[in-house]
Design an enzyme around this catalytic site. Structure first.
Site, PDB file in Angstrom:
ATOM      1  N   LYS A 117       0.949  -1.168   0.025  1.00  0.00           N
ATOM      2  CA  LYS A 117      -0.134   0.020   0.007  1.00  0.00           C
ATOM      3  C   LYS A 117       0.898   1.127   0.162  1.00  0.00           C
ATOM      4  O   LYS A 117       1.931   1.249   0.881  1.00  0.00           O
ATOM      5  CB  LYS A 117      -0.970  -0.095   1.266  1.00  0.00           C
ATOM      6  CG  LYS A 117      -1.991   0.939   1.224  1.00  0.00           C
ATOM      7  CD  LYS A 117      -3.093   0.781   2.331  1.00  0.00           C
ATOM      8  CE  LYS A 117      -4.147   1.690   2.418  1.00  0.00           C
ATOM      9  NZ  LYS A 117      -5.156   1.346   3.462  1.00  0.00           N
ATOM     10  N   ASP A 129      -1.978   9.775  -6.352  1.00  0.00           N
ATOM     11  CA  ASP A 129      -0.679   9.905  -6.321  1.00  0.00           C
ATOM     12  C   ASP A 129      -0.008   8.390  -6.033  1.00  0.00           C
ATOM     13  O   ASP A 129       1.166   8.322  -6.160  1.00  0.00           O
ATOM     14  CB  ASP A 129      -0.155  10.882  -5.459  1.00  0.00           C
ATOM     15  CG  ASP A 129      -0.536  10.613  -4.014  1.00  0.00           C
ATOM     16  OD1 ASP A 129      -1.311   9.487  -3.497  1.00  0.00           O
ATOM     17  OD2 ASP A 129      -0.230  11.453  -3.070  1.00  0.00           O
ATOM     18  N   GLY A 130      -0.842   7.561  -5.988  1.00  0.00           N
ATOM     19  CA  GLY A 130      -0.396   6.011  -5.515  1.00  0.00           C
ATOM     20  C   GLY A 130       0.398   5.963  -4.249  1.00  0.00           C
ATOM     21  O   GLY A 130       0.953   4.833  -4.096  1.00  0.00           O
ATOM     22  N   ARG A 183       1.395  -5.596   3.665  1.00  0.00           N
ATOM     23  CA  ARG A 183       0.436  -6.361   4.217  1.00  0.00           C
ATOM     24  C   ARG A 183       0.607  -7.720   4.219  1.00  0.00           C
ATOM     25  O   ARG A 183       0.871  -8.213   3.091  1.00  0.00           O
ATOM     26  CB  ARG A 183      -0.879  -5.856   3.758  1.00  0.00           C
ATOM     27  CG  ARG A 183      -1.914  -6.276   4.453  1.00  0.00           C
ATOM     28  CD  ARG A 183      -3.226  -5.800   3.725  1.00  0.00           C
ATOM     29  NE  ARG A 183      -3.852  -4.528   3.735  1.00  0.00           N
ATOM     30  CZ  ARG A 183      -4.456  -3.748   2.859  1.00  0.00           C
ATOM     31  NH1 ARG A 183      -4.482  -4.618   1.620  1.00  0.00           N
ATOM     32  NH2 ARG A 183      -4.686  -2.616   2.981  1.00  0.00           N
ATOM     33  N   ASP A 259     -15.157  -3.925  -2.544  1.00  0.00           N
ATOM     34  CA  ASP A 259     -13.842  -4.204  -3.079  1.00  0.00           C
ATOM     35  C   ASP A 259     -12.921  -4.117  -1.600  1.00  0.00           C
ATOM     36  O   ASP A 259     -11.761  -4.333  -1.753  1.00  0.00           O
ATOM     37  CB  ASP A 259     -13.210  -2.898  -3.767  1.00  0.00           C
ATOM     38  CG  ASP A 259     -13.526  -1.516  -2.979  1.00  0.00           C
ATOM     39  OD1 ASP A 259     -14.780  -1.121  -2.735  1.00  0.00           O
ATOM     40  OD2 ASP A 259     -12.579  -0.639  -2.784  1.00  0.00           O
ATOM     41  N   ASN A 260     -13.466  -3.894  -0.221  1.00  0.00           N
ATOM     42  CA  ASN A 260     -12.814  -4.031   0.927  1.00  0.00           C
ATOM     43  C   ASN A 260     -13.116  -5.286   1.656  1.00  0.00           C
ATOM     44  O   ASN A 260     -12.964  -5.474   2.744  1.00  0.00           O
ATOM     45  CB  ASN A 260     -12.960  -2.983   1.699  1.00  0.00           C
ATOM     46  CG  ASN A 260     -12.012  -1.836   1.053  1.00  0.00           C
ATOM     47  OD1 ASN A 260     -11.187  -1.865   0.511  1.00  0.00           O
ATOM     48  ND2 ASN A 260     -12.512  -0.468   1.546  1.00  0.00           N
TER      49      ASN A 260
HETATM   50  P1  AMP Z   1      -9.697   2.410  -0.240  1.00  0.00           P
HETATM   51  O1  AMP Z   1     -10.899   3.394  -0.137  1.00  0.00           O
HETATM   52  O2  AMP Z   1      -8.407   2.723   0.321  1.00  0.00           O
HETATM   53  O3  AMP Z   1     -10.214   1.091  -0.161  1.00  0.00           O
HETATM   54  O4  AMP Z   1      -9.508   2.739  -1.964  1.00  0.00           O
HETATM   55  C1  AMP Z   1     -10.529   2.695  -3.031  1.00  0.00           C
HETATM   56  C2  AMP Z   1      -9.774   2.741  -4.361  1.00  0.00           C
HETATM   57  O5  AMP Z   1      -9.057   4.077  -4.629  1.00  0.00           O
HETATM   58  C3  AMP Z   1      -8.688   1.719  -4.479  1.00  0.00           C
HETATM   59  O6  AMP Z   1      -8.860   1.083  -5.958  1.00  0.00           O
HETATM   60  C4  AMP Z   1      -7.307   2.438  -4.335  1.00  0.00           C
HETATM   61  O7  AMP Z   1      -6.475   1.759  -5.008  1.00  0.00           O
HETATM   62  C5  AMP Z   1      -7.533   3.776  -4.898  1.00  0.00           C
HETATM   63  N1  AMP Z   1      -6.979   4.794  -4.013  1.00  0.00           N
HETATM   64  C6  AMP Z   1      -7.159   5.124  -2.756  1.00  0.00           C
HETATM   65  N2  AMP Z   1      -6.237   6.241  -2.639  1.00  0.00           N
HETATM   66  C7  AMP Z   1      -5.121   6.250  -3.566  1.00  0.00           C
HETATM   67  C8  AMP Z   1      -4.107   7.063  -3.877  1.00  0.00           C
HETATM   68  N3  AMP Z   1      -3.581   7.920  -3.056  1.00  0.00           N
HETATM   69  N4  AMP Z   1      -3.602   7.032  -4.904  1.00  0.00           N
HETATM   70  C9  AMP Z   1      -4.156   6.169  -6.092  1.00  0.00           C
HETATM   71  N5  AMP Z   1      -5.123   5.267  -5.589  1.00  0.00           N
HETATM   72  C10 AMP Z   1      -5.767   5.423  -4.677  1.00  0.00           C
HETATM   73 MG    MG Z   2      -9.518  -0.848  -0.598  1.00  0.00          MG
END
Ligand code: AMP
Ligand code: MG
Length: 478
Positions: A117, A129-130, A183, A259-260
């Protein structure tokens, strides 16, 4: 790419390309970001043990080479998935800031994923920004360690490395520090991994993925009659039990999008989560959850809904009647697991008596009305419990300042009588076991938000990490 260090055991792990073998339609090979700086902030020696490694033989530099610089490891796979987010279907998802680093066998014989992550952008980053903020990383480490030690089926964090970048976030004072996390989880296959295959109209791939999931994560069902239907049945049970685990420890995940949700029934991905401070079913942890969809009290209903949505892709392989029959069992599994865990928090072995049921109902009612601290109540029970409570209900909580407020005395009095009646169902010789159960199931330390802020402040102010390590130590106390 630098040469793999021959002495770095992390770079010489034996990886199994289980997910990779599913074929190209499930992932995209990606490259990791190069970071300006690496400081190891957390390493999980417990997990190293689970991977069959001796922590003494793995240095901090080894961690940085493997999980900060991602030396000599490929392919790194950004996994594809869709999902229902806050009720709406989103086909623009997938690993946007992480990838599957590799899969390894644990000493228990199970296959585990190492997933990142904050490791850089991918085709699924959608302009973001990944990256992962350091605070986000610290929060996920704490959640996973706390939940694990509370007996919740959860992913763990193997490492957290600070990476020396400045990030901008709307929900943290910015610029804020960056990190990359690895993770350790049973699987990163999500409900949304199946949902995507329905959207692509690929029943063949749904079947292939289902075979894969059963082979690796439900192998006892493999080649049994009705294996597919029994897989769903068991997933329903695992998920119901997981929610019961969250509810009993007072955990609000906050973002239960599909997705979670893991296909193994394991809890993972800890973003804006919170442990409740008082028993309030409406408590909502994510500030952006305007309709309180994922409130603490809604978690059982929403996980049931997620399982129902998963039927849409699965019905191409599993008859609808079997799916319905499987989902029917959710409430039963949930309540039976919840009741068992709550009775243990109250000191009792699970029993079916009407009095035990009554005690549970009255306890929750009291906690909700009085808004006495949820964790404080059980800690107080743990600390104050004495054999004499069995003889005289007047002794119960007699020393407690926490439970003194006069307006609750009438209700508390009723609770005392009931608690004493339950104690009397056990012989005097059982009192020690009740005391032990109270200790075992009620932690002295809970990472409520103020606790987390208290360890974060010294990190920001003076780069002082001692309170963080001390807190981790406390969470690990049996
Ligand atoms: P999450 O809410 O963390 O489960 O993320 C939901 C989606 O948003 C997933 O596809 C993540 O990979 C993407 N995502 C969340 N934060 C970022 C970030 N800073 N840069 C790129 N993708 C993100
Ligand atoms: Mg997620």
């Amino acid at each position: 790419m630098p040469n793999p260090s021959t002495t770095n055991l992390l770079l010489n792990l034996e990886f199994e390309p289980a997910l990779e073998a599913l074929g190209e339609g499930f992932y995209d090979p990606v490259v990791a970001a190069e970071f300006p700086h690496h400081v190891l902030r957390f390493r999980n020696d417990d997990v190293l043990g689970q991977m069959g490694l001796d922590a003494q033989q793995v240095s901090d530099i080894d961690f940085i080479e493997a999980y900060g610089q991602f030396q000599s490891r490929e392919p790194l796979l950004a996994l594809c998935y869709h999902g229902y987010q806050f009720g709406d279907y989103n086909p623009r998802l997938g690993d946007g800031r992480g990838f599957l680093y590799g899969q390894v066998r644990g000493t228990d014989g199970e296959l585990y994923d190492l997933g990142t992550k904050g490791s850089g952008t991918t085709p699924y980053s959608r302009g973001a920004d990944g990256r992962l903020t350091l605070k986000g990383g610290v929060r996920e480490v704490l959640a996973a360690e706390a939940l694990h030690h509370l007996g919740v089926r959860t992913s763990r964090c193997l490492s957290l490395i600070e990476t020396g970048e400045s990030l901008w976030r709307g929900d943290e004072p910015s610029p804020t520090r960056s990190s990359v996390m690895v993770r350790f989880s049973r699987s990163h296959i999500r409900f949304g991994t199946f949902e995507r295959l329905l959207a692509l109209q690929r029943p063949d791939l749904i079947q292939r993925l289902l075979d894969h999931v059963i082979e690796y994560y439900y192998p006892h069902l493999w080649q049994q009659p009705g294996a597919y239907a029994r897989f769903y049945e068991e997933l329903v049970q695992r998920t119901a039990e997981l929610v019961a685990q969250w509810m009993s420890v007072g955990f609000c995940h906050a973002v239960l999008n599909t997705d979670n949700m893991s296909i193994t029934g394991e809890s993972f991905d800890y973003g804006p989560y919170a442990f409740i401070q008082t028993f309030d079913p409406n408590f909502t942890a994510a500030y952006f959850d305007h309709f309180r969809r994922y409130s603490y009290g809604n978690q059982p209903t929403l996980c049931h809904w997620n399982l129902e949505m998963l039927q849409r892709p699965l019905v191409s392989v599993i008859p609808q009647a079997d799916l319905d029959a499987g989902l029917e069992q959710f409430k039963l599994h949930y309540y039976s697991a919840y009741r068992q865990r709550m009775l243990r928090k109250l000191g009792f072995e699970p029993t079916d008596t009407a009095e035990a049921e009554d005690l549970l109902v009255q306890t929750l009612d009291f906690l909700q009305r009085s808004q006495v601290g949820y964790h404080e109540f059980f800690t107080e029970l743990r600390l104050q419990f004495q054999d004499t409570w069995r003889v005289d209900p007047g002794h119960i909580f007699s020393e407690s300042a926490l439970l003194n407020p006069p307006q609750w005395q009438a209700q508390l009095e009723q609770w005392r009588q009931l608690y004493q009646r339950l104690l009397q169902q056990y012989p005097e010789t059982e009192m020690a076991a009740i005391g032990q159960r109270l200790q075992q199931h009620n932690p002295l330390t809970v990472i409520t938000r103020p606790q987390i802020e208290a360890i974060w402040e010294p990190i920001v102010a003076e780069d002082d990490w001692h309170p963080f390590y001390d807190l981790l130590q406390e969470l690990r106390q049996p």
